[in-house]
Design a protein around this motif. Structure first.
Motif, PDB file in Angstrom:
ATOM      1  N   THR A  77       0.819  -1.218   0.000  1.00  0.00           N
ATOM      2  CA  THR A  77       0.000   0.000   0.000  1.00  0.00           C
ATOM      3  C   THR A  77       0.846   1.258   0.000  1.00  0.00           C
ATOM      4  O   THR A  77       0.365   2.322  -0.375  1.00  0.00           O
ATOM      5  CB  THR A  77      -0.945   0.047   1.220  1.00  0.00           C
ATOM      6  OG1 THR A  77      -0.158  -0.009   2.420  1.00  0.00           O
ATOM      7  CG2 THR A  77      -1.951  -1.095   1.184  1.00  0.00           C
ATOM      8  N   ASP A  78       2.116   1.149   0.433  1.00  0.00           N
ATOM      9  CA  ASP A  78       2.957   2.334   0.552  1.00  0.00           C
ATOM     10  C   ASP A  78       4.422   1.911   0.571  1.00  0.00           C
ATOM     11  O   ASP A  78       4.764   0.868   1.139  1.00  0.00           O
ATOM     12  CB  ASP A  78       2.612   3.079   1.846  1.00  0.00           C
ATOM     13  CG  ASP A  78       3.320   4.404   1.971  1.00  0.00           C
ATOM     14  OD1 ASP A  78       3.476   5.107   0.948  1.00  0.00           O
ATOM     15  OD2 ASP A  78       3.715   4.757   3.105  1.00  0.00           O
ATOM     16  N   THR A  79       5.252   2.726  -0.056  1.00  0.00           N
ATOM     17  CA  THR A  79       6.688   2.456  -0.030  1.00  0.00           C
ATOM     18  C   THR A  79       7.430   3.755   0.253  1.00  0.00           C
ATOM     19  O   THR A  79       6.952   4.846  -0.056  1.00  0.00           O
ATOM     20  CB  THR A  79       7.191   1.894  -1.374  1.00  0.00           C
ATOM     21  OG1 THR A  79       7.008   2.865  -2.389  1.00  0.00           O
ATOM     22  CG2 THR A  79       6.469   0.616  -1.751  1.00  0.00           C
ATOM     23  N   ASP A  80       8.582   3.611   0.873  1.00  0.00           N
ATOM     24  CA  ASP A  80       9.496   4.737   0.999  1.00  0.00           C
ATOM     25  C   ASP A  80      10.905   4.203   0.844  1.00  0.00           C
ATOM     26  O   ASP A  80      11.093   3.040   0.495  1.00  0.00           O
ATOM     27  CB  ASP A  80       9.278   5.525   2.295  1.00  0.00           C
ATOM     28  CG  ASP A  80       9.542   4.727   3.557  1.00  0.00           C
ATOM     29  OD1 ASP A  80      10.416   3.837   3.552  1.00  0.00           O
ATOM     30  OD2 ASP A  80       8.896   5.013   4.577  1.00  0.00           O
ATOM     31  N   MET A  81      11.875   5.025   1.111  1.00  0.00           N
ATOM     32  CA  MET A  81      13.261   4.642   0.856  1.00  0.00           C
ATOM     33  C   MET A  81      13.684   3.378   1.619  1.00  0.00           C
ATOM     34  O   MET A  81      14.451   2.574   1.122  1.00  0.00           O
ATOM     35  CB  MET A  81      14.180   5.797   1.207  1.00  0.00           C
ATOM     36  CG  MET A  81      15.630   5.515   0.936  1.00  0.00           C
ATOM     37  SD  MET A  81      16.639   6.904   1.435  1.00  0.00           S
ATOM     38  CE  MET A  81      17.064   7.556  -0.152  1.00  0.00           C
ATOM     39  N   PHE A  82      13.173   3.207   2.824  1.00  0.00           N
ATOM     40  CA  PHE A  82      13.658   2.126   3.667  1.00  0.00           C
ATOM     41  C   PHE A  82      12.659   1.013   3.951  1.00  0.00           C
ATOM     42  O   PHE A  82      13.046  -0.031   4.446  1.00  0.00           O
ATOM     43  CB  PHE A  82      14.137   2.700   5.007  1.00  0.00           C
ATOM     44  CG  PHE A  82      15.269   3.666   4.853  1.00  0.00           C
ATOM     45  CD1 PHE A  82      16.518   3.232   4.465  1.00  0.00           C
ATOM     46  CD2 PHE A  82      15.061   5.005   5.059  1.00  0.00           C
ATOM     47  CE1 PHE A  82      17.558   4.122   4.302  1.00  0.00           C
ATOM     48  CE2 PHE A  82      16.090   5.909   4.904  1.00  0.00           C
ATOM     49  CZ  PHE A  82      17.349   5.472   4.515  1.00  0.00           C
ATOM     50  N   ALA A  83      11.389   1.217   3.679  1.00  0.00           N
ATOM     51  CA  ALA A  83      10.405   0.214   4.078  1.00  0.00           C
ATOM     52  C   ALA A  83       9.248   0.155   3.106  1.00  0.00           C
ATOM     53  O   ALA A  83       8.939   1.111   2.417  1.00  0.00           O
ATOM     54  CB  ALA A  83       9.888   0.511   5.482  1.00  0.00           C
ATOM     55  N   ILE A  84       8.621  -1.003   3.101  1.00  0.00           N
ATOM     56  CA  ILE A  84       7.416  -1.239   2.310  1.00  0.00           C
ATOM     57  C   ILE A  84       6.327  -1.601   3.311  1.00  0.00           C
ATOM     58  O   ILE A  84       6.546  -2.394   4.232  1.00  0.00           O
ATOM     59  CB  ILE A  84       7.641  -2.388   1.297  1.00  0.00           C
ATOM     60  CG1 ILE A  84       8.662  -1.967   0.254  1.00  0.00           C
ATOM     61  CG2 ILE A  84       6.350  -2.757   0.610  1.00  0.00           C
ATOM     62  CD1 ILE A  84      10.018  -2.474   0.486  1.00  0.00           C
TER      63      ILE A  84
END
Length: 114
Positions: free
Chosen positions: A22-29
């Protein structure tokens, strides 16, 4: 990582659940988690890990950090695999599951052939 991609959580070829991104960023999904009945024997380990993670946020004393690390090691020792839609995925990851929410951080950003 594509929002909406579905990954199966597996242990020794048995599907424990599905994580939908549902969401991703540089360090985590992050995503939703739909457990299968095969996940139930492991739920308590993830619940314990979530409790320690919450506690570490307020108390980073060596004793609390050691307990949190021990909890994480028990999860890593399960040998879980997160398999992606193409059949590749992750063996080496940090994984959290709290109810119907999950998050993971690959320790190696590229998906691995499984």
């Amino acid at each position: 990582m594509i929002t909406g991609a579905a990954y199966t959580l597996e242990k020794a070829g048995v599907v424990l659940g599905t994580l939908t991104v549902t969401d991703t960023d540089m360090f985590a999904i992050r995503g939703t988690f739909k457990a299968t009945p095969a996940f139930e024997p492991y739920r308590a380990l993830f619940d314990e890990d979530a409790r320690w993670a919450e506690r570490v946020a307020d108390d980073d004393s060596p004793a609390v950090l050691a307990q949190a690390e021990a909890s994480l090691e028990r999860i890593l020792a399960l040998g879980l695999v997160l398999r992606g839609p193409r059949g590749t995925g992750y063996r080496n990851m940090l994984l959290s599951i709290e109810g119907d929410q999950a998050g993971f951080r690959p320790l190696h950003p590229e998906e691995e052939p499984l």
